[in-house]
Design an enzyme around this catalytic site. Structure first.
Site, PDB file in Angstrom:
ATOM      1  N   ASP A 165       0.864  -1.188   0.000  1.00 46.11           N
ATOM      2  CA  ASP A 165       0.000   0.000   0.000  1.00 46.11           C
ATOM      3  C   ASP A 165       0.899   1.236   0.000  1.00 46.11           C
ATOM      4  OD1 ASP A 165      -3.283   0.116   1.068  1.00 46.11           O
ATOM      5  OD2 ASP A 165      -2.162   1.957   0.665  1.00 46.11           O
TER       6      ASP A 165
ATOM      7  N   ASN B 260      -4.649   6.700  -0.022  1.00 50.86           N
ATOM      8  CA  ASN B 260      -6.028   6.898   0.448  1.00 50.86           C
ATOM      9  C   ASN B 260      -6.323   5.907   1.582  1.00 50.86           C
ATOM     10  OD1 ASN B 260      -8.559   8.069   0.485  1.00 50.86           O
ATOM     11  ND2 ASN B 260      -9.400   6.690  -1.064  1.00 50.86           N
TER      12      ASN B 260
ATOM     13  N   PHE C  22      -6.334  -4.519  -5.512  1.00 50.46           N
ATOM     14  CA  PHE C  22      -7.316  -3.543  -5.017  1.00 50.46           C
ATOM     15  C   PHE C  22      -6.810  -2.108  -5.135  1.00 50.46           C
ATOM     16  CE2 PHE C  22      -8.038  -7.442  -2.562  1.00 50.46           C
ATOM     17  CZ  PHE C  22      -9.400  -7.624  -2.734  1.00 50.46           C
TER      18      PHE C  22
ATOM     19  N   LYS D 206     -10.497   5.893  -6.716  1.00 50.33           N
ATOM     20  CA  LYS D 206     -11.895   5.491  -6.937  1.00 50.33           C
ATOM     21  C   LYS D 206     -12.922   6.613  -6.883  1.00 50.33           C
ATOM     22  CE  LYS D 206     -12.876   4.493  -2.155  1.00 50.33           C
ATOM     23  NZ  LYS D 206     -13.609   3.730  -1.216  1.00 50.33           N
TER      24      LYS D 206
ATOM     25  N   SER E 158     -15.826  -2.829 -11.555  1.00 47.34           N
ATOM     26  CA  SER E 158     -16.953  -2.082 -10.993  1.00 47.34           C
ATOM     27  C   SER E 158     -18.163  -2.163 -11.912  1.00 47.34           C
ATOM     28  CB  SER E 158     -16.505  -0.630 -10.850  1.00 47.34           C
ATOM     29  OG  SER E 158     -17.607   0.210 -10.709  1.00 47.34           O
TER      30      SER E 158
ATOM     31  N   TYR F 142     -12.719   7.324 -14.297  1.00 44.39           N
ATOM     32  CA  TYR F 142     -12.638   6.200 -13.341  1.00 44.39           C
ATOM     33  C   TYR F 142     -13.266   4.953 -13.971  1.00 44.39           C
ATOM     34  CZ  TYR F 142     -14.092   3.001  -9.732  1.00 44.39           C
ATOM     35  OH  TYR F 142     -14.316   1.847  -9.028  1.00 44.39           O
TER      36      TYR F 142
ATOM     37  N   LYS G  41     -11.485   1.268 -15.495  1.00 46.79           N
ATOM     38  CA  LYS G  41     -11.850  -0.122 -15.163  1.00 46.79           C
ATOM     39  C   LYS G  41     -12.161  -0.910 -16.444  1.00 46.79           C
ATOM     40  CE  LYS G  41     -11.346   0.036 -10.756  1.00 46.79           C
ATOM     41  NZ  LYS G  41     -10.290  -0.758 -10.114  1.00 46.79           N
TER      42      LYS G  41
ATOM     43  N   PHE H  25     -20.843  -3.859  -7.114  1.00 44.50           N
ATOM     44  CA  PHE H  25     -21.907  -2.861  -7.154  1.00 44.50           C
ATOM     45  C   PHE H  25     -21.590  -1.817  -6.061  1.00 44.50           C
ATOM     46  CE2 PHE H  25     -24.794  -3.814 -10.616  1.00 44.50           C
ATOM     47  CZ  PHE H  25     -24.050  -4.831 -11.175  1.00 44.50           C
TER      48      PHE H  25
ATOM     49  N   ARG I 125     -29.773   1.882  -6.225  1.00 41.77           N
ATOM     50  CA  ARG I 125     -28.496   1.167  -6.337  1.00 41.77           C
ATOM     51  C   ARG I 125     -28.578  -0.154  -5.582  1.00 41.77           C
ATOM     52  NH1 ARG I 125     -28.240   4.783  -9.213  1.00 41.77           N
ATOM     53  NH2 ARG I 125     -26.629   6.371  -9.517  1.00 41.77           N
TER      54      ARG I 125
ATOM     55  N   ARG J  97     -27.112  14.911  -9.661  1.00 38.58           N
ATOM     56  CA  ARG J  97     -25.652  15.000  -9.784  1.00 38.58           C
ATOM     57  C   ARG J  97     -25.287  14.585 -11.209  1.00 38.58           C
ATOM     58  NH1 ARG J  97     -22.167  11.290  -5.698  1.00 38.58           N
ATOM     59  NH2 ARG J  97     -23.128   9.646  -6.935  1.00 38.58           N
TER      60      ARG J  97
HETATM   61  N1  UFG Z   1     -26.342  10.335  -3.489  1.00 38.07           N
HETATM   62  C1  UFG Z   1     -27.036  11.376  -2.918  1.00 38.07           C
HETATM   63  N2  UFG Z   1     -26.364  12.219  -2.104  1.00 38.07           N
HETATM   64  C2  UFG Z   1     -25.040  12.089  -1.808  1.00 38.07           C
HETATM   65  C3  UFG Z   1     -24.334  11.004  -2.391  1.00 38.07           C
HETATM   66  C4  UFG Z   1     -25.024  10.156  -3.229  1.00 38.07           C
HETATM   67  O1  UFG Z   1     -28.231  11.538  -3.150  1.00 38.07           O
HETATM   68  O2  UFG Z   1     -24.481  12.909  -1.063  1.00 38.07           O
HETATM   69  C5  UFG Z   1     -27.066   9.380  -4.341  1.00 38.07           C
HETATM   70  C6  UFG Z   1     -26.539   9.334  -5.774  1.00 38.07           C
HETATM   71  O3  UFG Z   1     -27.159  10.308  -6.550  1.00 38.07           O
HETATM   72  C7  UFG Z   1     -26.899   7.893  -6.168  1.00 38.07           C
HETATM   73  C8  UFG Z   1     -26.771   7.110  -4.863  1.00 38.07           C
HETATM   74  O4  UFG Z   1     -26.864   8.072  -3.823  1.00 38.07           O
HETATM   75  O5  UFG Z   1     -28.237   7.819  -6.591  1.00 38.07           O
HETATM   76  C9  UFG Z   1     -25.450   6.369  -4.721  1.00 38.07           C
HETATM   77  O6  UFG Z   1     -24.387   7.255  -4.926  1.00 38.07           O
HETATM   78  P1  UFG Z   1     -22.871   6.883  -4.537  1.00 38.07           P
HETATM   79  O7  UFG Z   1     -22.030   8.085  -4.819  1.00 38.07           O
HETATM   80  O8  UFG Z   1     -22.815   6.328  -3.171  1.00 38.07           O
HETATM   81  O9  UFG Z   1     -22.513   5.676  -5.519  1.00 38.07           O
HETATM   82  P2  UFG Z   1     -22.547   5.606  -7.121  1.00 38.07           P
HETATM   83  O10 UFG Z   1     -23.599   4.613  -7.468  1.00 38.07           O
HETATM   84  O11 UFG Z   1     -22.621   6.936  -7.751  1.00 38.07           O
HETATM   85  O12 UFG Z   1     -21.082   5.070  -7.448  1.00 38.07           O
HETATM   86  C10 UFG Z   1     -20.569   3.964  -6.788  1.00 38.07           C
HETATM   87  C11 UFG Z   1     -19.073   4.122  -6.617  1.00 38.07           C
HETATM   88  C12 UFG Z   1     -18.362   4.011  -7.910  1.00 38.07           C
HETATM   89  C13 UFG Z   1     -18.800   2.793  -8.650  1.00 38.07           C
HETATM   90  C14 UFG Z   1     -20.284   2.724  -8.786  1.00 38.07           C
HETATM   91  C15 UFG Z   1     -20.706   1.419  -9.401  1.00 38.07           C
HETATM   92  O13 UFG Z   1     -18.775   5.384  -6.047  1.00 38.07           O
HETATM   93  O14 UFG Z   1     -16.993   3.916  -7.634  1.00 38.07           O
HETATM   94  O15 UFG Z   1     -20.883   2.820  -7.496  1.00 38.07           O
HETATM   95  O16 UFG Z   1     -22.064   1.411  -9.680  1.00 38.07           O
HETATM   96  F1  UFG Z   1     -18.257   2.785  -9.873  1.00 38.07           F
END
Ligand code: UFG
Length: 337
Positions: free
Chosen positions: A32, A36, A81, A85, A125, A150, A154, A179, A232, A294
């Site tokens: 490592d 991060n 790993f 990310k 991912s 990102y 991948k 996921f 998700r 977003r």
């Molecule tokens: N969300 C919010 N508010 C926040 C953060 C997230 O409403 O402050 C929502 C997003 O819009 C989304 C959901 O919560 O609908 C999940 O968001 P995340 O940022 O937790 O996760 P993502 O699905 O965007 O992305 C994650 C990882 C990536 C990976 C992806 C695979 O961050 O690295 O899943 O699907 F690639």
């Protein structure tokens, strides 16, 4: 004694996988660069398992260091790993992301090849599916159309691994498409420790609950989903870690092959579901405000993980309540320190 080489062993998924592997009796050589993660994770892994990792501090881009590690240890498999990310950062720093997430893998693969170690588990991912054509997403679903460097990094590495396997069928490669990993080890000693303000939903919710952050911004409530917020497939990081043991068993058993598996629970939860599940599991309140979407987010993404269940005999077993409790427990512990 044969060992597994773990890159990014102190990171979020790497550290949980080290714990599961050590508990299952594997020996680990870890690398490592703490870009991060924190050195104290090594102590915490030892506290949980009572076992030690043979640790090297450094970067996967450092070919000399990789040579040294492979010369000094009898490694028979690698789990990779080590990667950046953050989706958002990758958009502003594409060069850094491609160097860290693609060039470093090429360095690793070339050293593995030189040492005739051809067994690899790679962390990919769900992001490689871009905007999914249908849900639940199977491994046969179309990949591509990634919306940020990102995700593209991948996708590129997956293609490199496919090309490598095509060129030399002695390789045994397992690609895991994660996921949304959340939660933390039950001990509360290891978990996700984002630097600064978290970008992902669960760490953000946890820090609102501990009052380190004032409220959660819910990014959009006008998606074509049951309550308008994004859906998700959230999976407990310990379940994800356990899949790597099944992956290692599979690769040890197979003569050669390239195997791809989705790792999710198959359940989709909306942002509002997650807020309510967290509040109920931990008896706390999570204030939130509905805000704009977003950029780059998709409406819905969840896995069909039946291939992993059938071929690896792996299935996620921890519940959404476990995920919420463990995430909060870790965040509270971390705050108190
Ligand atoms: N969300 C919010 N508010 C926040 C953060 C997230 O409403 O402050 C929502 C997003 O819009 C989304 C959901 O919560 O609908 C999940 O968001 P995340 O940022 O937790 O996760 P993502 O699905 O965007 O992305 C994650 C990882 C990536 C990976 C992806 C695979 O961050 O690295 O899943 O699907 F690639």
């Amino acid at each position: 004694m044969k060992k597994i080489f773990i890159t990014g062993c102190c990171g979020y998924i790497g550290s949980h996988t080290c714990v599961e592997l050590l508990d299952a009796g594997y020996e680990i050589v870890g690398l490592d660069n703490f870009s991060n993660s924190k050195p104290s994770v090594l102590e915490r892994i030892k506290k949980i398992t009572g076992k030690e990792i043979k640790f090297y501090e450094g970067d996967m881009l450092d070919k000399n260091l990789l040579e040294k590690i492979f010369n000094e240890n009898e490694i028979n498999m690698v789990m990779d790993f080590a990667a950046f990310k953050s989706v958002g950062d990758s958009v502003s720093k594409p060069i850094e992301y491609y160097i860290d997430n693609v060039s470093s893998v090429l360095t690793l693969l070339s050293v593995m090849k030189e040492h005739n170690i051809k067994s690899l588990i790679f962390s990919s991912s769900a992001t490689v599916y871009g905007t999914p054509e249908f849900v639940p997403i199977t491994e046969e679903s179309k990949t591509g159309g990634t919306t940020n460097p990102y995700g593209t990094s991948k996708l590129f590495v997956e293609q490199i691994l496919k090309d490598l396997y095509k060129s030399d069928n002695d390789w045994k490669i397992c690609i895991f498409r994660y996921f949304n990993p959340i939660g933390a080890h039950q001990s509360g000693l290891i978990g996700e420790e984002p630097n600064g303000k978290p970008a992902n939903l669960m760490p953000y919710i946890s820090m609102v609950a501990t009052k380190e952050l004032e409220y959660l911004s819910v990014f959009g409530d006008d998606y074509d989903t049951k309550d308008g917020t994004g859906i998700r497939d959230y999976i407990h990081v310990v379940d994800l870690a356990r899949a790597h043991i099944k992956g290692a068993e599979k690769l040890n058993k197979e003569k050669s092959g390239l195997f791809i598996y989705n790792l999710g629970t198959g359940e989709g939860y909306s942002v509002l579901d997650m807020i309510h599940a967290f509040e109920n599991a931990n008896h706390v309140s999570v204030p939130y405000k509905i805000e704009a979407r977003r950029p780059g987010d998709i409406a819905e993404c969840f896995a069909d993980s039946s291939k992993a269940e059938k071929e690896l005999n792996w299935k996620a077993t921890l519940t959404l309540e476990d995920m919420c409790k463990d995430a909060y427990n870790f965040t509270k512990n971390r705050k108190e320190k």
